[in-house]
Design an enzyme around this catalytic site. Structure first.
Site, PDB file in Angstrom:
ATOM      1  N   ASN A   6       0.520  -9.958   7.183  1.00  0.00           N
ATOM      2  CA  ASN A   6       1.096  -8.589   7.205  1.00  0.00           C
ATOM      3  C   ASN A   6      -0.123  -7.712   6.938  1.00  0.00           C
ATOM      4  O   ASN A   6      -0.667  -7.713   5.835  1.00  0.00           O
ATOM      5  CB  ASN A   6       2.145  -8.506   6.099  1.00  0.00           C
ATOM      6  CG  ASN A   6       2.823  -7.158   5.935  1.00  0.00           C
ATOM      7  OD1 ASN A   6       3.242  -6.867   4.818  1.00  0.00           O
ATOM      8  ND2 ASN A   6       2.960  -6.352   6.964  1.00  0.00           N
ATOM      9  N   ASN A  64       3.608   3.566   6.633  1.00  0.00           N
ATOM     10  CA  ASN A  64       4.012   2.625   7.682  1.00  0.00           C
ATOM     11  C   ASN A  64       3.349   2.959   9.011  1.00  0.00           C
ATOM     12  O   ASN A  64       2.851   4.075   9.214  1.00  0.00           O
ATOM     13  CB  ASN A  64       5.544   2.668   7.866  1.00  0.00           C
ATOM     14  CG  ASN A  64       6.301   1.935   6.780  1.00  0.00           C
ATOM     15  OD1 ASN A  64       5.950   0.831   6.391  1.00  0.00           O
ATOM     16  ND2 ASN A  64       7.352   2.566   6.271  1.00  0.00           N
ATOM     17  N   CYS A  73       4.699  -1.730  -1.383  1.00  0.00           N
ATOM     18  CA  CYS A  73       4.324  -2.719  -0.366  1.00  0.00           C
ATOM     19  C   CYS A  73       3.792  -3.941  -1.120  1.00  0.00           C
ATOM     20  O   CYS A  73       2.743  -3.849  -1.759  1.00  0.00           O
ATOM     21  CB  CYS A  73       3.246  -2.137   0.545  1.00  0.00           C
ATOM     22  SG  CYS A  73       2.748  -3.266   1.856  1.00  0.00           S
ATOM     23  N   ASN A 162      11.353  -0.077  -2.765  1.00  0.00           N
ATOM     24  CA  ASN A 162      11.753   0.272  -1.396  1.00  0.00           C
ATOM     25  C   ASN A 162      13.005  -0.536  -1.030  1.00  0.00           C
ATOM     26  O   ASN A 162      13.283  -1.570  -1.609  1.00  0.00           O
ATOM     27  CB  ASN A 162      10.589   0.042  -0.419  1.00  0.00           C
ATOM     28  CG  ASN A 162      10.099  -1.393  -0.424  1.00  0.00           C
ATOM     29  OD1 ASN A 162      10.242  -2.123  -1.410  1.00  0.00           O
ATOM     30  ND2 ASN A 162       9.546  -1.817   0.708  1.00  0.00           N
ATOM     31  N   ASN A 199      14.651  -2.036   5.192  1.00  0.00           N
ATOM     32  CA  ASN A 199      14.024  -3.284   5.637  1.00  0.00           C
ATOM     33  C   ASN A 199      15.115  -4.353   5.678  1.00  0.00           C
ATOM     34  O   ASN A 199      15.871  -4.482   4.705  1.00  0.00           O
ATOM     35  CB  ASN A 199      12.928  -3.675   4.638  1.00  0.00           C
ATOM     36  CG  ASN A 199      11.875  -2.572   4.513  1.00  0.00           C
ATOM     37  OD1 ASN A 199      11.056  -2.393   5.404  1.00  0.00           O
ATOM     38  ND2 ASN A 199      11.924  -1.808   3.420  1.00  0.00           N
ATOM     39  N   GLU A 217      10.939  -4.749   9.505  1.00  0.00           N
ATOM     40  CA  GLU A 217      10.627  -3.705   8.531  1.00  0.00           C
ATOM     41  C   GLU A 217      10.923  -2.286   9.025  1.00  0.00           C
ATOM     42  O   GLU A 217      10.633  -1.955  10.185  1.00  0.00           O
ATOM     43  CB  GLU A 217       9.136  -3.750   8.148  1.00  0.00           C
ATOM     44  CG  GLU A 217       8.771  -4.888   7.246  1.00  0.00           C
ATOM     45  CD  GLU A 217       7.401  -4.694   6.632  1.00  0.00           C
ATOM     46  OE1 GLU A 217       7.058  -3.545   6.281  1.00  0.00           O
ATOM     47  OE2 GLU A 217       6.654  -5.690   6.540  1.00  0.00           O
ATOM     48  N   ARG A 218      11.463  -1.496   8.100  1.00  0.00           N
ATOM     49  CA  ARG A 218      11.579  -0.052   8.343  1.00  0.00           C
ATOM     50  C   ARG A 218      10.197   0.493   8.649  1.00  0.00           C
ATOM     51  O   ARG A 218       9.230   0.122   7.984  1.00  0.00           O
ATOM     52  CB  ARG A 218      12.137   0.614   7.088  1.00  0.00           C
ATOM     53  CG  ARG A 218      12.179   2.114   7.144  1.00  0.00           C
ATOM     54  CD  ARG A 218      12.709   2.716   5.890  1.00  0.00           C
ATOM     55  NE  ARG A 218      11.844   2.494   4.739  1.00  0.00           N
ATOM     56  CZ  ARG A 218      12.040   3.097   3.576  1.00  0.00           C
ATOM     57  NH1 ARG A 218      13.076   3.900   3.394  1.00  0.00           N
ATOM     58  NH2 ARG A 218      11.222   2.858   2.553  1.00  0.00           N
ATOM     59  N   CYS A 226       6.889  -9.696   4.773  1.00  0.00           N
ATOM     60  CA  CYS A 226       7.085  -8.437   4.025  1.00  0.00           C
ATOM     61  C   CYS A 226       7.184  -8.830   2.552  1.00  0.00           C
ATOM     62  O   CYS A 226       8.146  -9.489   2.141  1.00  0.00           O
ATOM     63  CB  CYS A 226       8.359  -7.757   4.508  1.00  0.00           C
ATOM     64  SG  CYS A 226       8.768  -6.272   3.573  1.00  0.00           S
ATOM     65  N   GLY A 227       6.201  -8.445   1.779  1.00  0.00           N
ATOM     66  CA  GLY A 227       6.110  -8.902   0.388  1.00  0.00           C
ATOM     67  C   GLY A 227       7.286  -8.461  -0.473  1.00  0.00           C
ATOM     68  O   GLY A 227       7.831  -9.256  -1.246  1.00  0.00           O
ATOM     69  N   THR A 228       7.678  -7.200  -0.320  1.00  0.00           N
ATOM     70  CA  THR A 228       8.817  -6.732  -1.127  1.00  0.00           C
ATOM     71  C   THR A 228      10.102  -7.411  -0.662  1.00  0.00           C
ATOM     72  O   THR A 228      10.966  -7.742  -1.476  1.00  0.00           O
ATOM     73  CB  THR A 228       8.967  -5.199  -1.012  1.00  0.00           C
ATOM     74  OG1 THR A 228       8.892  -4.808   0.373  1.00  0.00           O
ATOM     75  CG2 THR A 228       7.880  -4.485  -1.801  1.00  0.00           C
TER      76      THR A 228
END
Ligand SMILES: N[C@H](CCC[C@H](N)C(=O)O)C(=O)O
Length: 325
Positions: A6, A64, A73, A162, A199, A217-218, A226-228
């Protein structure tokens, strides 16, 4: 730099030739991140690093690829942690983010030439208000149906901070087209459920303490990871499958870009936070005139590869074997 492929351009305010306005930052992200016409194949976003307030080693803002700003993020904060570690020589410090100063620390390399960092993912909220989610008068959504999206899939919504919408699915559904359909509806054009977008992740439980997370992802679309989302999915895995995994237990989270480790923690006051441990790969040092970058003119970019990407690809190939993908 990247976490689980990512990938981001890290822009240090100190390297700017002149101040950048909010509009220019958004324009810059759209220009350099574009996968067709962007800088060196584009990226998933820009991480804008500034000095931040006292008590932190730096501040991270997340822009983004579409120019929208996000509050957090997870893969990105690990790369910012590495960037600041190399600037400051500190192995453990805090990074200021939109809603919290988060602890980061250098971890054991995941493999030769694959440096890794451990990042705090917080704050966590299930409240519809924090998610900017509108589903009737529901205050929370935990393992519940959203009939407008699917007659069968059950979703959970959690902000870290997020917003993430998560559902546990079979392997066939994980690799199918449902994710793209639902996420496109919630992110491209108007929708009454998540007007600011969200997301969306499909999660397959491969075995106890091992999950695979695929995310749309949004503000970006499909990403390698996507880490979150992987952190939020780990939290929902612990909450919905306590018979398989509890808090304070390491979870292997596979993704199309590689693998990270997570751990879910619960504070005295009952609130949750997660540790996200994974690579922070420095792909190349990039130099480019600011005016040219804003115009999307990359003819004269200076691109110096570090050589780390080879080591990361070797690691990713090895771990993907383990993910019975
Ligand atoms: N697209 C996300 C921000 C980037 C998060 C992701 N790249 C991560 O590693 O957590 C959002 O708009 O909330």
């Amino acid at each position: 730099m990247h976490g689980s492929n990512n990938d981001f351009f890290i822009l240090d305010e100190k390297n700017l030739e002149k101040n950048i306005t909010e509009d220019e930052l958004s324009t810059l992200a759209r220009a350099v991140c574009d996968r067709q016409h962007g800088l060196h194949g584009g990226a998933d976003g820009i991480l804008f690093v500034t000095s931040g307030h006292t008590g932190v080693a730096g501040k991270m803002r997340v822009i983004n690829a579409d120019g929208s700003e996000a509050s957090m993020c997870g893969n990105g904060i690990r790369t910012v942690a590495r960037y600041l570690n190399e600037k400051s020589g500190l192995d453990e410090f805090k990074v200021e983010t939109m809603y919290a100063d988060l602890e980061v620390k250098k971890s054991e390399n995941f493999a030769p030439d694959v440096p890794a960092f451990d990042a705090e993912i917080s704050p966590v909220s299930f409240d519809a208000a924090d998610l900017k989610m509108h589903i009737g008068n529901k205050a929370k959504l935990i393992d519940d149906l959203i009939p407008e999206l699917s007659k069968t899939l059950k979703f959970s919504a959690v902000a870290v901070p997020n917003p993430h919408l998560i559902t546990f699915v079979s392997h066939d559904v994980l690799i199918g087209s449902e994710l793209g359909k639902i996420a496109s509806y919630l992110n491209n054009g108007e929708n009454p459920i998540f007007p600011d977008g969200v997301n969306v992740s499909f999660v397959e439980i491969q075995e106890p303490k091992q999950i695979f997370v695929r995310t749309y992802e949004r503000g970006v679309g499909y990403t390698n990871a996507c880490g979150t989302a992987m952190s939020a999915s780990s939290l929902m895995y612990v909450l919905l499958h306590p018979e398989q995994c509890g808090t304070e237990q390491l979870i292997s989270v596979f993704n199309p870009g590689g693998m990270v480790k997570t751990c879910v923690h619960q504070r005295e006051n009952g609130s949750y936070w997660m540790s996200l441990i994974g690579n922070a790969t420095f792909v190349a040092e990039v130099k480019l005139a600011q005016a040219a970058a804003l115009k999307g003119d990359f003819k004269h970019v200076v691109w110096n590869e570090t050589g780390e990407q080879k080591a990361y690809e070797k690691f990713a190939a090895e771990v993907q074997g383990g993910s019975h993908k």
